[in-house]
Design a protein around this motif. Structure first.
Motif, PDB file in Angstrom:
ATOM      1  N   ALA A 131      40.974  78.969  69.753  1.00  8.31           N
ATOM      2  CA  ALA A 131      42.092  79.225  70.664  1.00  8.31           C
ATOM      3  C   ALA A 131      42.215  78.107  71.701  1.00  8.31           C
ATOM      4  CB  ALA A 131      41.902  80.572  71.356  1.00  8.31           C
ATOM      5  N   ALA A 132      41.083  77.618  72.194  1.00  8.12           N
ATOM      6  CA  ALA A 132      41.107  76.536  73.180  1.00  8.12           C
ATOM      7  C   ALA A 132      41.688  75.258  72.565  1.00  8.12           C
ATOM      8  CB  ALA A 132      39.696  76.285  73.711  1.00  8.12           C
ATOM      9  N   LEU A 133      41.265  74.926  71.359  1.00  8.04           N
ATOM     10  CA  LEU A 133      41.789  73.736  70.691  1.00  8.04           C
ATOM     11  C   LEU A 133      43.282  73.880  70.414  1.00  8.04           C
ATOM     12  CD1 LEU A 133      38.912  73.004  68.149  1.00  8.04           C
ATOM     13  CD2 LEU A 133      39.352  71.870  70.335  1.00  8.04           C
ATOM     14  N   HIS A 134      43.715  75.087  70.065  1.00  8.03           N
ATOM     15  CA  HIS A 134      45.136  75.307  69.807  1.00  8.03           C
ATOM     16  C   HIS A 134      45.946  75.144  71.094  1.00  8.03           C
ATOM     17  CE1 HIS A 134      48.549  76.597  67.503  1.00  8.03           C
ATOM     18  NE2 HIS A 134      48.815  77.588  68.344  1.00  8.03           N
ATOM     19  N   ALA A 135      45.390  75.575  72.214  1.00  5.74           N
ATOM     20  CA  ALA A 135      46.077  75.404  73.500  1.00  5.74           C
ATOM     21  C   ALA A 135      46.309  73.923  73.801  1.00  5.74           C
ATOM     22  CB  ALA A 135      45.264  76.055  74.616  1.00  5.74           C
ATOM     23  N   VAL A 136      45.318  73.083  73.509  1.00  9.66           N
ATOM     24  CA  VAL A 136      45.475  71.639  73.733  1.00  9.66           C
ATOM     25  C   VAL A 136      46.539  71.063  72.819  1.00  9.66           C
ATOM     26  CG1 VAL A 136      44.323  69.403  73.527  1.00  9.66           C
ATOM     27  CG2 VAL A 136      43.151  71.303  74.642  1.00  9.66           C
ATOM     28  N   ARG A 137      46.587  71.530  71.569  1.00  8.36           N
ATOM     29  CA  ARG A 137      47.626  71.041  70.655  1.00  8.36           C
ATOM     30  C   ARG A 137      49.022  71.423  71.156  1.00  8.36           C
ATOM     31  NH1 ARG A 137      43.708  72.405  66.649  1.00  8.36           N
ATOM     32  NH2 ARG A 137      44.617  74.491  66.391  1.00  8.36           N
ATOM     33  N   SER A 145      44.849  73.535  79.712  1.00  8.45           N
ATOM     34  CA  SER A 145      44.374  73.565  78.330  1.00  8.45           C
ATOM     35  C   SER A 145      43.088  72.750  78.181  1.00  8.45           C
ATOM     36  CB  SER A 145      45.459  73.047  77.385  1.00  8.45           C
ATOM     37  OG  SER A 145      45.813  71.714  77.688  1.00  8.45           O
ATOM     38  N   HIS A 146      43.013  71.603  78.838  1.00 10.95           N
ATOM     39  CA  HIS A 146      41.782  70.801  78.770  1.00 10.95           C
ATOM     40  C   HIS A 146      40.636  71.506  79.506  1.00 10.95           C
ATOM     41  CE1 HIS A 146      43.484  67.320  76.762  1.00 10.95           C
ATOM     42  NE2 HIS A 146      44.532  67.423  77.559  1.00 10.95           N
TER      43      HIS A 146
END
Length: 333
Positions: A131-137, A145-146
């Protein structure tokens, strides 16, 4: 209240929340709710104010009311998730955050909150990372997000990734207090000065954050503990050098000078204020003073070797007791 008065009151409420003046914000939002009891936005703002005041049960109640009035509003569900997490109900918090994601899957902040609550849910860490990686995308230029990547990476014990993510957060938003705080914890190692600099910056940006004060208390404990260790070393050297020997006092002076260089002037008051408030640092401070006096007596008094070591032995039991107490305080749970 006229429409113009309501507009001014709403603008003032927004400003109070942004400034972190939560008590005044709560009073303002209650005045508005008296006239508009079914305004979901006002219930959400009440939840924010109550969260800032540490009333998480009240925050959950207000957020739940907002979600009931506007069930398709992701913000209300995010507020519920935050309050539930603070109340120690991570699985319910994850469900509330997931509802926000379901309602608005293309909004990064929904995935950020989902990731942040999942790290405390049983078995939720792998999904939190995705979910965290998707937020950055979704929002590569968003500080939040970072920060979420850094937060989840820290919980995964991936310090390198967490540091990089917090640095990106601060590059986008230099006043992100929690990123500054967390980065200082990760980068400082054993350096009191580096941790103090990061902590001072975080406290300046958000002086009410309880987590920052907990870190400040732990940092102050470490300062007092190092002063105590320096006094012990001075006592041992004084016992070895004998009558007229200044080595113990010289060692103590050098140690104290080095310690003060690692404690910024602005943070020294924190140490002075912290020590009397809790038994452990208060006893450490008292033991430091007593050990310094013993070192002085051992250095300047005309004593033979047996007398010097007998005097130095007076610090043995307090040393063992304080060391054991310090270890017990560090144990989880």
């Amino acid at each position: 209240m006229t429409p113009a008065d309501r507009d001014r009151a709403r603008a003032r409420l927004d400003a109070l929340l942004e400034l972190g003046r939560h008590r005044e914000a709560l009073d303002a939002v209650r005045t508005l709710l008296a006239e508009e009891p079914d305004a979901a936005l006002l219930h959400g703002q009440a939840s924010r104010a109550l969260t800032g005041l540490g009333d998480h049960r009240g925050a959950l109640e207000a957020a739940g009311r907002a979600a009931a009035l506007a069930p398709a509003w992701p913000w209300a569900h995010r507020l519920c998730a935050t309050a539930l997490l603070e109340l120690g109900r991570p699985q319910e918090a994850a469900r509330a955050a997931h509802e926000a994601v379901r309602l608005q899957p293309d909004r990064a902040v929904n995935h950020e909150v989902y990731a942040q609550v999942l790290v405390d849910a049983p078995g939720g860490l792998p999904t939190a990372w995705l979910a965290a990686l998707h937020a950055v995308r979704l929002a590569p230029d968003d500080a939040g997000s970072h920060f979420t990547v850094g937060y989840v990476a820290g919980r995964r014990r991936d310090a390198r990734t967490a540091i990089e993510a917090y640095r990106r957060t601060l590059a986008i938003d230099p006043e992100h207090a929690t990123a500054l705080h967390n980065l200082a914890l990760l980068e400082s190692g054993t350096s009191l000065r580096r941790r103090a600099d990061g902590l001072a910056g975080a406290l300046r940006l958000d002086p009410q954050r309880r987590a920052f004060h907990a870190t400040a208390d732990a940092w102050a404990d470490r300062v007092v503990r190092r002063a105590w260790l320096g006094s012990l070393a001075a006592l041992l050297v004084a016992a070895l050098t004998g009558w007229g020997g200044l080595a113990g006092l010289v060692l103590l002076g050098l140690w104290w000078r080095r310690l003060m260089r690692q404690v910024p002037v602005g943070m020294r008051r924190l140490v002075r204020d912290r020590a009397p408030r809790s038994a452990y640092p208060a006893l450490l401070a008292a033991a430091t003073v007593l050990t310094c006096l013993l070192a002085l007596a051992t250095t300047v008094a005309p004593l033979d070797a047996g007398q010097r070591w007998a005097l130095a032995a007076q610090a043995t039991w307090p040393t063992v007791a304080l060391a054991a107490w310090g270890l017990l305080r560090r144990r989880p749970g």
